[in-house]
Design a protein around this motif. Sequence first.
Motif, mmCIF file in Angstrom:
data_model
loop_
_atom_site.group_PDB
_atom_site.id
_atom_site.type_symbol
_atom_site.label_atom_id
_atom_site.label_comp_id
_atom_site.label_asym_id
_atom_site.label_seq_id
_atom_site.Cartn_x
_atom_site.Cartn_y
_atom_site.Cartn_z
ATOM 1 N N LEU A 60 29.866 83.026 -32.393
ATOM 2 C CA LEU A 60 28.478 83.321 -32.050
ATOM 3 C C LEU A 60 28.273 84.814 -31.806
ATOM 4 O O LEU A 60 27.261 85.386 -32.226
ATOM 5 N N THR A 61 29.232 85.463 -31.158
ATOM 6 C CA THR A 61 29.123 86.905 -30.936
ATOM 7 C C THR A 61 29.118 87.666 -32.255
ATOM 8 O O THR A 61 28.337 88.610 -32.445
ATOM 9 N N VAL A 62 29.978 87.251 -33.190
ATOM 10 C CA VAL A 62 29.991 87.878 -34.512
ATOM 11 C C VAL A 62 28.641 87.694 -35.201
ATOM 12 O O VAL A 62 28.073 88.645 -35.762
ATOM 13 N N ALA A 63 28.094 86.479 -35.140
ATOM 14 C CA ALA A 63 26.794 86.215 -35.769
ATOM 15 C C ALA A 63 25.698 87.069 -35.148
ATOM 16 O O ALA A 63 24.814 87.576 -35.844
ATOM 17 N N LEU A 64 25.734 87.249 -33.827
ATOM 18 C CA LEU A 64 24.709 88.031 -33.140
ATOM 19 C C LEU A 64 24.730 89.504 -33.539
ATOM 20 O O LEU A 64 23.684 90.141 -33.661
ATOM 21 N N LEU A 65 25.919 90.055 -33.769
ATOM 22 C CA LEU A 65 26.042 91.497 -33.976
ATOM 23 C C LEU A 65 26.009 91.926 -35.437
ATOM 24 O O LEU A 65 25.799 93.105 -35.720
ATOM 25 N N ILE A 66 26.238 91.003 -36.362
ATOM 26 C CA ILE A 66 26.229 91.384 -37.780
ATOM 27 C C ILE A 66 24.928 92.080 -38.193
ATOM 28 O O ILE A 66 24.974 93.096 -38.909
ATOM 29 N N PRO A 67 23.736 91.595 -37.764
ATOM 30 C CA PRO A 67 22.508 92.286 -38.198
ATOM 31 C C PRO A 67 22.421 93.736 -37.767
ATOM 32 O O PRO A 67 21.734 94.534 -38.401
ATOM 33 N N ALA A 68 23.105 94.095 -36.679
ATOM 34 C CA ALA A 68 23.023 95.470 -36.177
ATOM 35 C C ALA A 68 24.122 96.362 -36.731
ATOM 36 O O ALA A 68 24.093 97.580 -36.518
ATOM 37 N N GLY A 395 19.243 90.056 -47.645
ATOM 38 C CA GLY A 395 19.635 88.673 -47.911
ATOM 39 C C GLY A 395 21.097 88.436 -47.631
ATOM 40 O O GLY A 395 21.476 87.388 -47.079
ATOM 41 N N ASN A 396 21.948 89.411 -47.984
ATOM 42 C CA ASN A 396 23.382 89.278 -47.730
ATOM 43 C C ASN A 396 23.684 89.266 -46.230
ATOM 44 O O ASN A 396 24.536 88.504 -45.754
ATOM 45 N N SER A 397 22.969 90.103 -45.462
ATOM 46 C CA SER A 397 23.158 90.120 -44.010
ATOM 47 C C SER A 397 22.751 88.795 -43.386
ATOM 48 O O SER A 397 23.457 88.264 -42.516
ATOM 49 N N LEU A 398 21.612 88.247 -43.826
ATOM 50 C CA LEU A 398 21.166 86.966 -43.280
ATOM 51 C C LEU A 398 22.152 85.856 -43.644
ATOM 52 O O LEU A 398 22.445 84.975 -42.819
ATOM 53 N N LEU A 399 22.676 85.886 -44.856
ATOM 54 C CA LEU A 399 23.679 84.891 -45.251
ATOM 55 C C LEU A 399 24.912 84.980 -44.355
ATOM 56 O O LEU A 399 25.442 83.954 -43.905
ATOM 57 N N ALA A 400 25.385 86.212 -44.075
ATOM 58 C CA ALA A 400 26.560 86.383 -43.214
ATOM 59 C C ALA A 400 26.310 85.824 -41.819
ATOM 60 O O ALA A 400 27.182 85.193 -41.217
ATOM 61 N N VAL A 401 25.097 86.037 -41.303
ATOM 62 C CA VAL A 401 24.746 85.513 -39.984
ATOM 63 C C VAL A 401 24.728 83.989 -40.003
ATOM 64 O O VAL A 401 25.274 83.325 -39.106
ATOM 65 N N VAL A 402 24.106 83.417 -41.028
ATOM 66 C CA VAL A 402 23.984 81.959 -41.116
ATOM 67 C C VAL A 402 25.361 81.304 -41.253
ATOM 68 O O VAL A 402 25.613 80.237 -40.675
ATOM 69 N N VAL A 403 26.269 81.933 -42.002
ATOM 70 C CA VAL A 403 27.619 81.385 -42.157
ATOM 71 C C VAL A 403 28.306 81.287 -40.794
ATOM 72 O O VAL A 403 28.882 80.246 -40.429
#
Length: 469
Positions: A60-68, A395-403
């Motif tokens: 979850l922490t990884v998902a939260l920080l990927i967009p930034a 789109g790639n960033s959102l995909l990484a977050v969703v994964v």
Amino acid sequence: MRPSSLLDDRTARLLPWLVAVAFFMQTLDGTILNTALPAMAIDLAEDPLRMQGVIIAYMLTVALLIPASGWIADRFGTRRVFFSAILLFTFGSLLCALSMTLPQLIGARVLQAVGGALMMPVGRLVVLRAYPRSELVRVMSLITLPGLVGPLLGPTLGGWLVEYASWHWIFLINLPVGALGCYAALRFMPDLRGPERNHFDTLGFVLFGAAMLMITLGLGGLGELHMPHARVMLLLFAGAACLAAYWLRAGRIAKPLFSPNLFRTRSFSVGILGNLFGRLGSGALPFMVPLLLQVALGYSPAEAGMSMIPLALAAMAIKPFAKLLIDRLGYRRVLTTNTLLLGLLIGSLGFTNAQTPLFMLLIQLGLIGAINSLQFTAMNTITLIGLHDREASSGNSLLAVVVQLAMSLGVATAGALLGGFTLEGAAPGSEAVLRAFQLTFLCVGGISMLASTIFLQLGREDGRAPPQP
């Protein structure tokens, strides 16, 4: 390898290896932990069936920080951020090894995940900017190769370390690799920044992150955290409200974190939703299978770790055939059929018991690995293939977050189901615990099969033609 004007010859040769080592550290850590959970639970005086928070906190922490991650790299420079990411990951690993309680371990995992969330996105960003497009496929292939080796070594190495040393060593082995990585980052990582200072959607980041956090905590509250149902419902509704507020706001500002316009492309919409729900089952497997083998069936940590090898080997073996199958059958047919097969195979683990022959279990896990690998390839490709160049980064960033989010939700969902099906006071190895695992696998398999209805919304030609200008 021909370097770009940004790199000298030596840096151009060594930079891909630096990023590859960081990727290996991250993927190894993501799989080595699962086999050790029962031993960690005993040492920390916790229930082995309530340890999913250790995994969820990281994902979850990884998902939260990927967009930034991209904005942070542009703001502070790739060398400083990449060095800091490896340092945080290594220091977090040390704190994990020194943890005396479960809350301490979860806190250390969060710190470790902050580093992990920045390592790979920043590494990929440097490669994208520093190498000519003609070299990109070759460099990216080198970087992603360790990502296939990590899941192969992780469960086995974790099992052997737990059985013949202690669980602390699954974190301590990161220290010498991290120290070498910090030195190499200062020596060979170029200090690149974006051409202009970009605005960061801070409010959107907070709303989106709060939604992910509260929804995941709500699901975790049904399992490991033992929250009252009223508090769980409050978290789920608050998370849904934050998500709705984010999308309403994103539709009326110029540069949102993730633009709703991405969802005007049908293949992207189907791919994102398919990744979210289709990965719930596969996300739960690395958590559930080692626990099933050790807690319910009495396998040793080393035996449980080696039992996961067929899953990783089959995943690697099917990769060369993925494009051939997709080109021949099309994304709609492959994803719909494959999702049904994956759900059936996950559900079939619900019939495993003490009388199940080991070779039969290994065949099941091998088939799951092959189907899972084909699923990931097809889902990731259909999600991005229809986007224009100007939309590809977002789109790639959102995909990484969703994964990452889907995998953490998969673990949370499996943990909630396992906790709900486990009778109070049931001892490890008892018939009641085995029954709880069996029912959980059947439910998770059924949820995975339902995701096939999402892929039915694809057109027969989606993914076969390039996006229209």
